[in-house]
Design an enzyme around this catalytic site. Structure first.
Site, PDB file in Angstrom:
ATOM      1  N   HIS A 158     -54.021   9.381  28.972  1.00 14.62           N
ATOM      2  CA  HIS A 158     -53.876   8.634  27.863  1.00 14.62           C
ATOM      3  C   HIS A 158     -55.164   8.049  27.125  1.00 14.62           C
ATOM      4  O   HIS A 158     -55.275   8.375  26.000  1.00 14.62           O
ATOM      5  CB  HIS A 158     -52.713   7.739  27.595  1.00 14.62           C
ATOM      6  CG  HIS A 158     -51.421   8.419  28.176  1.00 14.62           C
ATOM      7  ND1 HIS A 158     -51.014   9.265  26.849  1.00 14.62           N
ATOM      8  CD2 HIS A 158     -50.593   8.421  29.039  1.00 14.62           C
ATOM      9  CE1 HIS A 158     -49.775   9.567  27.401  1.00 14.62           C
ATOM     10  NE2 HIS A 158     -49.623   9.103  28.542  1.00 14.62           N
ATOM     11  N   SER A 162     -45.057   4.871  29.665  1.00 14.23           N
ATOM     12  CA  SER A 162     -45.656   5.615  30.757  1.00 14.23           C
ATOM     13  C   SER A 162     -45.344   5.154  32.264  1.00 14.23           C
ATOM     14  O   SER A 162     -45.502   3.713  32.468  1.00 14.23           O
ATOM     15  CB  SER A 162     -47.281   5.810  30.464  1.00 14.23           C
ATOM     16  OG  SER A 162     -47.096   6.570  29.336  1.00 14.23           O
TER      17      SER A 162
END
Length: 533
Positions: free
Chosen positions: A469, A352
């Site tokens: 997340h 990410s």
């Protein structure tokens, strides 16, 4: 080049308008041209003046018709509201310029809100009654009559607490194109709110967001694997809406949909042929440390050898669905599906970006350097630690390494000044020097860990992707140096990326502890950067 490839290539170069599903009414161009002219020079000749006045009258008349169509949708009996009435408002709204949409939405927010006088009166009546079951009630027929009154007032109160514009939203949602249209309206609302916080419009946005969240529940969404065999019209949307790692060409697109790769999207029956959100997955032997090994893994490994499903890109296609966490449900469903189809996959992770890191770091460096100068510029860096509110975010050995390595690329009286001057220029010259890379790696990795684990807003992670997340039940597994050396990656996070890991057995536990306590689960390797052991 085959027809599908040509279609994708040509169509992906043209940005689709978020209202293209609605045919513009014949008055569209004329309406917006008149509006533009009405703000022009008012001191022209008489002929121009009369033409302008005529245009204004025509514009006002057309706007009146659009407002009337909106009022009709709201006020008409439910059985009378057909597609023709809804079409009139949809087409009229789409014909307006953004400024006129703004005016209409402000009118909707203010004039079609709650009837607060009615609410107050019903509350007075409600408070004047004894609750059912109290000692004041005698039972029998009188008690039944009282209960009837009590429940009637409660019902009326619940109804009066619903804003009038709820009727507009619900009736538009029954139209074949209504859900798409409502997401477009919310996109306009969000754009207006960036200009200023208008309380009534903020309330309208909150209400519409709640409605969209209900209508887009997981039960209403269909998970579909997107492949090269899908229509070109769908694939060109994947090319256009990819927001994390742009798709460079058709070979790149075909690779992302081919062997060792998966792409899944959430679809709704009311918005066919267009995913609301989609996720790209790489099947790998191990958790990737750089985006280059994901995007340019050619040829990919045999899928039977993969042990890790790596989520490397999640993109939303509807600006009007901002703040509605469809990704949470998408990730969980994809994990479940992959586990069923490929039992040999045991690790679910991400690679990410960290979009807010450099903004936070440069702001921190600038403010602390300025503070040191303002309070006592004559002190040495070692003595400045006693200054009020001053924080030297560099360790002594990090500061010495930066001073020794900066050379002619950056100057400064402290390590923080040097670091600021190295990282600020958009040319990123520091990446070309092995000596500077070596000097910058320890403080940047440590400060990135601090940013991810300790810097918070309202008790949650400051970084938007981290918050996404973590609230979905992931943990921070590893921080990767020079993982994305693209201009975007260097601008966002000095090239650093992070792996989040989803452990199916811990997802709910981690999500709950983050939501309730703001607790961020992370590996020992990440914690050691900031000595949180």
């Amino acid at each position: 080049m085959n027809k599908k490839a040509l279609a994708i290539l040509m169509r992906a170069r043209m940005r689709p308008n978020h209202l293209t599903n609605f045919a513009l009414s014949p008055i569209s161009n004329e309406l917006n041209q008149i509006l533009s002219n009405s703000h022009g020079n008012r001191s022209g000749e008489n002929g121009e003046h009369h033409a302008m006045e005529h245009g204004k009258e025509k514009l006002n008349h057309q706007r009146f018709i659009i407002y009337e169509s909106m009022h009709s949708v709201i006020s008409m009996n439910k059985t009378e509201v057909g597609d023709s009435v809804l079409n009139e408002f949809l087409e009229g709204y789409c014909s307006l310029s953004f400024e006129n949409r703004r005016k209409l939405l402000l009118t909707l927010a203010k004039e079609y809100d709650l009837n607060r006088a009615q609410v107050r009166e019903l509350i007075k009546q409600y408070l004047g009654l004894q609750p059912p079951g109290s000692e004041a009630q005698s039972g029998g027929v009188a008690d039944e009559g009282f209960l009837s009154t009590f429940y009637r007032i409660e019902r009326n109160l619940r109804h009066s607490l619903k804003p009038v514009y709820e009727t507009l939203f619900e009736r538009l949602n029954t139209h074949p194109e209504g859900l798409k249209f409502l997401t477009s309206i919310r996109a306009d609302i969000l754009s207006i709110l960036t200009e200023g916080n208008i309380a009534s419009l903020r309330a309208l946005d909150s209400y519409l967001k709640e409605k969209l969240t209900t209508w887009l529940s997981p039960a209403a969404l269909e998970l579909h694997q997107i492949t090269w065999d899908d229509p070109a019209s769908l694939l060109e949307k994947i090319v256009f809406y990819e927001a994390v790692h742009p798709i460079s060409n058709l070979i790149d697109l075909k690779r992302r949909l081919g062997v060792g790769r998966r792409c899944f999207g959430y679809f709704h029956s009311a918005i066919p042929r267009e995913p609301l959100i989609f996720i790209e997955v790489a099947l790998l032997k191990n958790i990737a440390e750089t985006i280059q090994e994901v995007l340019w893994d050619n040829p990919p490994i045999a899928e039977s050898e993969a042990t890790c499903a790596l989520f490397y890109s999640i993109s939303s296609t509807q600006p009007g669905l901002a703040g509605i966490n469809l990704g949470k449900f998408l990730i969980k469903r994809v994990i479940t599906l992959v586990k069923i189809d490929m039992p040999h996959i045991s690790v679910f992770a991400t690679l990410s970006p960290i979009p807010g890191f450099m903004q936070w770091l440069l702001s921190k460096l600038a403010s602390q350097s300025k503070l040191a100068k303002a309070e006592d510029i004559s002190r040495s860096p070692a003595d400045r630690s006693g200054l009020t509110f001053y924080e030297n975010i560099l360790e002594p050995e990090e500061e010495r390494a930066l001073i020794d390595s900066s050379g002619d690329l950056a100057s400064g009286k402290s390590g923080m000044e040097i670091m600021l001057n190295l990282l600020t220029p958009p040319t990123h010259e520091w990446t070309n020097s092995d000596k500077l890379l070596s000097a910058l790696k320890p403080p940047l990795m440590r400060l990135c860990a601090r940013y991810l684990l300790q810097e918070k807003k309202r008790g949650k992670a400051l970084d938007s992707v981290a918050n996404f997340h973590l609230q979905n039940g992931a943990m921070v597994q590893r921080i990767n140096w020079m993982a994305d050396q693209s201009e975007k990656g260097l601008n966002q996070s000095a090239g650093i990326m992070v792996n989040y890991v989803y452990r199916p057995e811990n997802i709910e536990e981690y999500a709950q502890s983050y939501f309730s306590k703001g607790h961020i689960h992370s590996s020992y390797d990440v914690k050691r950067y900031i000595q949180v052991l």
